[in-house]
Scaffold this motif. Structure first.
Motif, PDB file in Angstrom:
ATOM      1  N   ALA A 180      40.021  30.316 -63.178  1.00  0.00           N
ATOM      2  CA  ALA A 180      41.133  30.964 -63.887  1.00  0.00           C
ATOM      3  C   ALA A 180      41.111  30.603 -65.364  1.00  0.00           C
ATOM      4  CB  ALA A 180      42.463  30.557 -63.266  1.00  0.00           C
ATOM      5  N   LYS A 181      40.619  29.408 -65.681  1.00  0.00           N
ATOM      6  CA  LYS A 181      40.555  28.964 -67.075  1.00  0.00           C
ATOM      7  C   LYS A 181      39.426  29.662 -67.834  1.00  0.00           C
ATOM      8  CE  LYS A 181      40.470  24.662 -65.642  1.00  0.00           C
ATOM      9  NZ  LYS A 181      40.459  23.188 -65.546  1.00  0.00           N
ATOM     10  N   ASP A 182      38.359  30.029 -67.115  1.00  0.00           N
ATOM     11  CA  ASP A 182      37.217  30.704 -67.743  1.00  0.00           C
ATOM     12  C   ASP A 182      36.719  31.792 -66.791  1.00  0.00           C
ATOM     13  OD1 ASP A 182      35.135  31.431 -69.359  1.00  0.00           O
ATOM     14  OD2 ASP A 182      33.968  29.600 -69.081  1.00  0.00           O
ATOM     15  N   PRO A 183      37.465  32.890 -66.677  1.00  0.00           N
ATOM     16  CA  PRO A 183      37.138  33.903 -65.669  1.00  0.00           C
ATOM     17  C   PRO A 183      35.823  34.626 -65.895  1.00  0.00           C
ATOM     18  CG  PRO A 183      38.895  34.665 -67.122  1.00  0.00           C
ATOM     19  CD  PRO A 183      38.681  33.222 -67.438  1.00  0.00           C
ATOM     20  N   ASP A 184      35.278  34.564 -67.098  1.00  0.00           N
ATOM     21  CA  ASP A 184      34.025  35.262 -67.385  1.00  0.00           C
ATOM     22  C   ASP A 184      32.790  34.409 -67.106  1.00  0.00           C
ATOM     23  OD1 ASP A 184      35.474  37.471 -68.259  1.00  0.00           O
ATOM     24  OD2 ASP A 184      35.595  36.698 -70.309  1.00  0.00           O
ATOM     25  N   SER A 185      32.976  33.153 -66.729  1.00  0.00           N
ATOM     26  CA  SER A 185      31.830  32.281 -66.492  1.00  0.00           C
ATOM     27  C   SER A 185      30.998  32.787 -65.318  1.00  0.00           C
ATOM     28  CB  SER A 185      32.299  30.852 -66.198  1.00  0.00           C
ATOM     29  OG  SER A 185      31.207  30.062 -65.755  1.00  0.00           O
ATOM     30  N   ARG A 186      29.701  32.815 -65.492  1.00  0.00           N
ATOM     31  CA  ARG A 186      28.807  33.247 -64.421  1.00  0.00           C
ATOM     32  C   ARG A 186      28.398  32.099 -63.513  1.00  0.00           C
ATOM     33  NH1 ARG A 186      23.228  32.517 -66.095  1.00  0.00           N
ATOM     34  NH2 ARG A 186      23.138  31.574 -68.174  1.00  0.00           N
ATOM     35  N   HIS A 187      28.859  30.867 -63.834  1.00  0.00           N
ATOM     36  CA  HIS A 187      28.455  29.704 -63.050  1.00  0.00           C
ATOM     37  C   HIS A 187      29.565  29.146 -62.163  1.00  0.00           C
ATOM     38  CE1 HIS A 187      24.643  29.524 -65.085  1.00  0.00           C
ATOM     39  NE2 HIS A 187      25.209  29.345 -66.269  1.00  0.00           N
ATOM     40  N   LEU A 188      30.828  29.269 -62.596  1.00  0.00           N
ATOM     41  CA  LEU A 188      31.900  28.571 -61.897  1.00  0.00           C
ATOM     42  C   LEU A 188      32.088  29.055 -60.466  1.00  0.00           C
ATOM     43  CD1 LEU A 188      34.525  28.335 -64.781  1.00  0.00           C
ATOM     44  CD2 LEU A 188      33.230  26.454 -63.764  1.00  0.00           C
ATOM     45  N   ALA A 189      32.027  30.356 -60.260  1.00  0.00           N
ATOM     46  CA  ALA A 189      32.198  30.919 -58.917  1.00  0.00           C
ATOM     47  C   ALA A 189      31.671  32.344 -58.921  1.00  0.00           C
ATOM     48  CB  ALA A 189      33.674  30.907 -58.511  1.00  0.00           C
ATOM     49  N   PRO A 190      31.245  32.854 -57.757  1.00  0.00           N
ATOM     50  CA  PRO A 190      30.799  34.257 -57.694  1.00  0.00           C
ATOM     51  C   PRO A 190      31.958  35.205 -57.987  1.00  0.00           C
ATOM     52  CG  PRO A 190      30.128  33.024 -55.724  1.00  0.00           C
ATOM     53  CD  PRO A 190      31.108  32.171 -56.462  1.00  0.00           C
ATOM     54  N   GLN A 191      31.635  36.424 -58.363  1.00  0.00           N
ATOM     55  CA  GLN A 191      32.670  37.419 -58.615  1.00  0.00           C
ATOM     56  C   GLN A 191      33.487  37.624 -57.348  1.00  0.00           C
ATOM     57  OE1 GLN A 191      31.197  41.107 -60.141  1.00  0.00           O
ATOM     58  NE2 GLN A 191      33.228  41.966 -60.517  1.00  0.00           N
ATOM     59  N   GLY A 192      34.817  37.602 -57.508  1.00  0.00           N
ATOM     60  CA  GLY A 192      35.697  37.770 -56.368  1.00  0.00           C
ATOM     61  C   GLY A 192      36.036  36.481 -55.658  1.00  0.00           C
ATOM     62  N   TYR A 193      35.469  35.362 -56.127  1.00  0.00           N
ATOM     63  CA  TYR A 193      35.711  34.039 -55.532  1.00  0.00           C
ATOM     64  C   TYR A 193      36.417  33.156 -56.568  1.00  0.00           C
ATOM     65  CZ  TYR A 193      32.629  35.147 -51.594  1.00  0.00           C
ATOM     66  OH  TYR A 193      32.077  35.714 -50.472  1.00  0.00           O
ATOM     67  N   SER A 194      36.828  31.971 -56.150  1.00  0.00           N
ATOM     68  CA  SER A 194      37.512  31.039 -57.053  1.00  0.00           C
ATOM     69  C   SER A 194      36.977  29.626 -56.887  1.00  0.00           C
ATOM     70  CB  SER A 194      39.031  31.034 -56.789  1.00  0.00           C
ATOM     71  OG  SER A 194      39.595  32.287 -57.056  1.00  0.00           O
ATOM     72  N   ASN A 195      37.107  28.875 -57.964  1.00  0.00           N
ATOM     73  CA  ASN A 195      36.678  27.483 -58.018  1.00  0.00           C
ATOM     74  C   ASN A 195      37.926  26.634 -58.234  1.00  0.00           C
ATOM     75  OD1 ASN A 195      36.146  24.987 -59.431  1.00  0.00           O
ATOM     76  ND2 ASN A 195      34.073  25.686 -59.866  1.00  0.00           N
ATOM     77  N   LEU A 196      38.211  25.758 -57.307  1.00  0.00           N
ATOM     78  CA  LEU A 196      39.456  24.994 -57.345  1.00  0.00           C
ATOM     79  C   LEU A 196      39.181  23.531 -57.021  1.00  0.00           C
ATOM     80  CD1 LEU A 196      42.796  26.083 -55.757  1.00  0.00           C
ATOM     81  CD2 LEU A 196      41.792  23.940 -55.014  1.00  0.00           C
ATOM     82  N   GLN A 197      39.907  22.639 -57.703  1.00  0.00           N
ATOM     83  CA  GLN A 197      39.787  21.208 -57.430  1.00  0.00           C
ATOM     84  C   GLN A 197      41.166  20.603 -57.231  1.00  0.00           C
ATOM     85  OE1 GLN A 197      37.163  19.176 -60.306  1.00  0.00           O
ATOM     86  NE2 GLN A 197      36.334  21.176 -60.817  1.00  0.00           N
ATOM     87  N   ILE A 198      41.248  19.662 -56.298  1.00  0.00           N
ATOM     88  CA  ILE A 198      42.487  18.939 -56.040  1.00  0.00           C
ATOM     89  C   ILE A 198      42.149  17.457 -56.082  1.00  0.00           C
ATOM     90  CG2 ILE A 198      44.526  18.790 -54.567  1.00  0.00           C
ATOM     91  CD1 ILE A 198      43.229  21.108 -52.912  1.00  0.00           C
ATOM     92  N   MET A 199      42.962  16.670 -56.741  1.00  0.00           N
ATOM     93  CA  MET A 199      42.651  15.239 -56.835  1.00  0.00           C
ATOM     94  C   MET A 199      43.912  14.404 -56.807  1.00  0.00           C
ATOM     95  SD  MET A 199      41.294  15.446 -60.769  1.00  0.00           S
ATOM     96  CE  MET A 199      40.623  17.090 -60.452  1.00  0.00           C
ATOM     97  N   THR A 200      43.727  13.134 -56.508  1.00  0.00           N
ATOM     98  CA  THR A 200      44.827  12.182 -56.545  1.00  0.00           C
ATOM     99  C   THR A 200      44.279  10.813 -56.896  1.00  0.00           C
ATOM    100  OG1 THR A 200      46.803  11.412 -55.373  1.00  0.00           O
ATOM    101  CG2 THR A 200      44.756  11.445 -54.116  1.00  0.00           C
ATOM    102  N   THR A 201      45.158   9.931 -57.320  1.00  0.00           N
ATOM    103  CA  THR A 201      44.785   8.554 -57.617  1.00  0.00           C
ATOM    104  C   THR A 201      44.798   7.740 -56.332  1.00  0.00           C
ATOM    105  OG1 THR A 201      45.777   8.784 -59.806  1.00  0.00           O
ATOM    106  CG2 THR A 201      45.345   6.552 -59.049  1.00  0.00           C
ATOM    107  N   VAL A 202      43.836   6.830 -56.213  1.00  0.00           N
ATOM    108  CA  VAL A 202      43.718   5.998 -55.008  1.00  0.00           C
ATOM    109  C   VAL A 202      43.572   4.534 -55.419  1.00  0.00           C
ATOM    110  CG1 VAL A 202      42.765   7.808 -53.513  1.00  0.00           C
ATOM    111  CG2 VAL A 202      41.228   6.460 -54.957  1.00  0.00           C
ATOM    112  N   PRO A 203      43.727   3.602 -54.464  1.00  0.00           N
ATOM    113  CA  PRO A 203      43.637   2.172 -54.800  1.00  0.00           C
ATOM    114  C   PRO A 203      42.254   1.763 -55.302  1.00  0.00           C
ATOM    115  CG  PRO A 203      44.761   2.482 -52.704  1.00  0.00           C
ATOM    116  CD  PRO A 203      44.172   3.806 -53.069  1.00  0.00           C
ATOM    117  N   ARG A 204      42.207   0.591 -55.937  1.00  0.00           N
ATOM    118  CA  ARG A 204      40.957   0.045 -56.456  1.00  0.00           C
ATOM    119  C   ARG A 204      40.057  -0.522 -55.365  1.00  0.00           C
ATOM    120  NH1 ARG A 204      44.969  -1.969 -59.865  1.00  0.00           N
ATOM    121  NH2 ARG A 204      44.826  -1.274 -62.038  1.00  0.00           N
TER     122      ARG A 204
END
Length: 559
Positions: free
Chosen positions: A376-400
């Motif tokens: 969504a941040k760079d919809p014209d990128s040919r690397h992030l995801a195929p056309q019609g697909y999406s690239n998404l990341q989810i993260m959280t902080t964890v203990p040391r």
């Protein structure tokens, strides 16, 4: 017989994070033949990307560059790139100015807008009964941030801070929680102000007002993402190093910084897997962009430092690390009208309580997740995801603690973990939990997963060799900031340090700036003053012809 592999350079930079690359680019631009040595197969450190192919579909995932500020013409990132001759070679896409981040709490949604006045007014609208206290909090944060920038840029002399920046002295290194308490704001309002604090990873009760204020201010002139993906900045810096007479060498693990007659003499590379001795490379200047603790303990050796420095570095707390879920989806989220925004999803308003559990070595029952959609941040990128697909990341902080992942030590020290069934079970359990949290934004998410991969702190340590697998270096807490840090100069003649654990701190803007400062220290010159004045210190005419089409691939250029 003479060692035909022996090389001599003017300077060596260990590690190709953005701090190391910016340092090398400026050293080369100043006429110093500089060699960058990177243990991984690709340059970029925490700004690198990785690629996956699944049933003929290609995805590219960012490791650590998700959204950045200071990209306008007068921003720090823009100025550093301009000074290295790269201003025209990196473009940025603006995120939603009316809500570049969306904060979701149990009974409240808050969209963070660009602009201090808009941000303050939206807080007033959300918490009208707290207008007076919030007005004071934002007034102090704004003044501390602006004063901090002026002090950093040497626009305010140290002897004038009291008269020109009184609130910076009063509040700068005090915990943000004390400011909230003094101004009488509620836990809910405080949680909203702290809603993006996963971006710097410090417990609120140890977060300096200057840190929170600076982080907020960083995005008040807009949030951005590099056009072409997160690898672009690193790739352009690699391009600059090579064009200006240096070299970036990947798959080159440094074993030791060589100290001879009390000063730096160069480095020794690690032995090959077949047991062949590593090459010796000579240079009178070595800049370590590697993990600070490993630099002092392993690369140089504590015996070469005073006991004060050795003990201080050993005693530093590392920032808490991250756990990340990488998803490829078989739907186009941008086409569905989802705004170009980050999402910070919180189970509770008790932010400090969540961090208390993490620091006790537990993953809390109530936690938070950060979700970002690169496609969504760079919809014209040919690397992030195929056309019609999406690239998404989810993260959280964890203990040391390594024990969270069923191991006793990290991969740099020989831990084997990939096939451990309990390790895999714990990763899957946390991944499922984060996906469930993300479904507050995308209810049908779990039904559209085409590709899923997870990364624990062990993964991060394996590829970046950072202590504890953190991407933030030494925790930027009230007792570990400013003069409590070291660098860029060290006690050893010829040895300099840069990166997230040094005075500059972590974050894309900070490490880029820190690299310039380290290069200046090595040269005995204030390069940053020239950069801030708008100078271009390099000769852009030496760069290869600018290519913006299909032929230029930042991932390929970074090898």
């Amino acid at each position: 017989m003479a060692d035909t592999r022996r090389e001599t350079w003017d300077a060596i930079v260990i590690g190709s994070g953005l701090g190391g690359l910016s340092c090398a680019a400026y050293l080369c631009a100043s006429g110093k033949r500089t060699l960058v040595l990177e243990s991984h197969y690709i340059a970029g450190g925490n700004s690198q990307v990785f690629r996956r192919r699944y049933q003929g579909r290609d995805y590219e995932f960012d490791v650590g560059l998700h959204y950045i500020g200071e990209c306008g013409a007068e921003g720090t990132i823009a100025r550093v790139l301009r000074g290295a001759g790269l201003e025209r070679r990196v473009k940025f896409r603006a995120m939603d100015a009316d809500g570049f981040s969306t904060l979701l709490f149990p009974d409240l949604t808050f969209r963070v807008p660009a602009g201090w006045d808009r941000y303050r007014d939206r807080l007033f609208e959300t918490f009208p009964e707290e207008r007076e206290g919030l007005a004071r909090v934002i007034e102090i944060m704004r003044e501390v941030a602006e004063s901090g920038r002026r002090i950093q840029n040497r626009e305010i002399a140290p002897e004038d801070i009291l008269s020109e920046a009184p609130n910076f002295l009063i509040w700068g290194i005090r915990p943000i929680t004390e400011l909230f308490e003094e101004c009488g704001i509620s836990e809910r309002a405080a949680a909203v102000i702290l809603g993006e604090q996963a971006g710097y990873g410090v417990r609120p009760s140890r977060t300096a007002v200057a840190l929170q204020a600076g982080y907020t201010d960083h995005f008040m002139r807009g949030a951005f993402y590099p056009e072409g993906g997160g690898q672009v900045i690193a790739a352009r810096l690699v391009e600059a190093v090579r064009a200006y007479g240096g070299e970036v060498r990947t798959r080159a693990l440094v074993d030791k910084v060589r100290i001879e007659n009390g000063r730096v003499a160069g480095v020794a590379l690690a032995a090959s897997k077949s047991g062949e001795a590593g090459a010796l490379i000579d240079a009178p200047v070595v800049v370590s962009n590697a993990d600070l603790k490993r630099t002092v303990r392993d690369l140089v050796g504590v015996g070469h430092f005073s006991s004060e420095i050795a003990e201080r570095v050993d005693g530093y707390r590392m920032s808490l690390p991250l756990f990340i879920v990488y998803l490829g989806l078989d739907i186009d989220l941008g086409a569905r009208g989802l705004p170009n925004s980050n999402y910070f999803i919180w189970d509770s308003y008790d932010v400090d309580g969540i961090w208390a559990k993490l620091e006790e070595g537990e993953i809390p029952d109530e936690t938070f997740a950060y979700m970002t959609i690169a496609s969504a941040k760079d919809p014209d990128s040919r690397h992030l995801a195929p056309q019609g697909y999406s690239n998404l990341q989810i993260m959280t902080t964890v203990p040391r603690e390594y024990a969270v992942w069923n191991v006793e030590k990290g991969p740099v020290d020989g831990a084997s973990y990939h096939r451990d069934s309990e390790y895999r079970r714990r990763k899957d359990e946390l991944a499922d939990r984060l996906i469930a949290m993300a479904q507050r934004v995308i209810p049908e998410l779990s039904d559209h997963i085409d590709w899923k991969e997870t990364a624990s702190p062990l993964t991060h340590e394996r590829f970046t060799r950072s202590s504890g697998g953190t991407g933030y270096g030494i925790e930027l807490a009230t007792d570990q900031m400013g003069p409590m840090r070291i660098g860029p100069e060290t006690e050893l003649p010829g040895l300099f340090v840069t990166g997230a654990s040094t005075f500059s701190g972590h974050g894309i803007s900070n490490v880029l700036r820190g690299g310039v400062v380290a290069a200046g220290a090595a040269l005995g010159e204030n390069l940053m003053a020239r950069v801030l004045a708008g100078e271009t210190l390099a000769d852009p005419g030496l760069l290869p012809e600018l290519s913006e089409g299909e032929d230029w691939d930042p991932w390929r250029e970074s090898h």
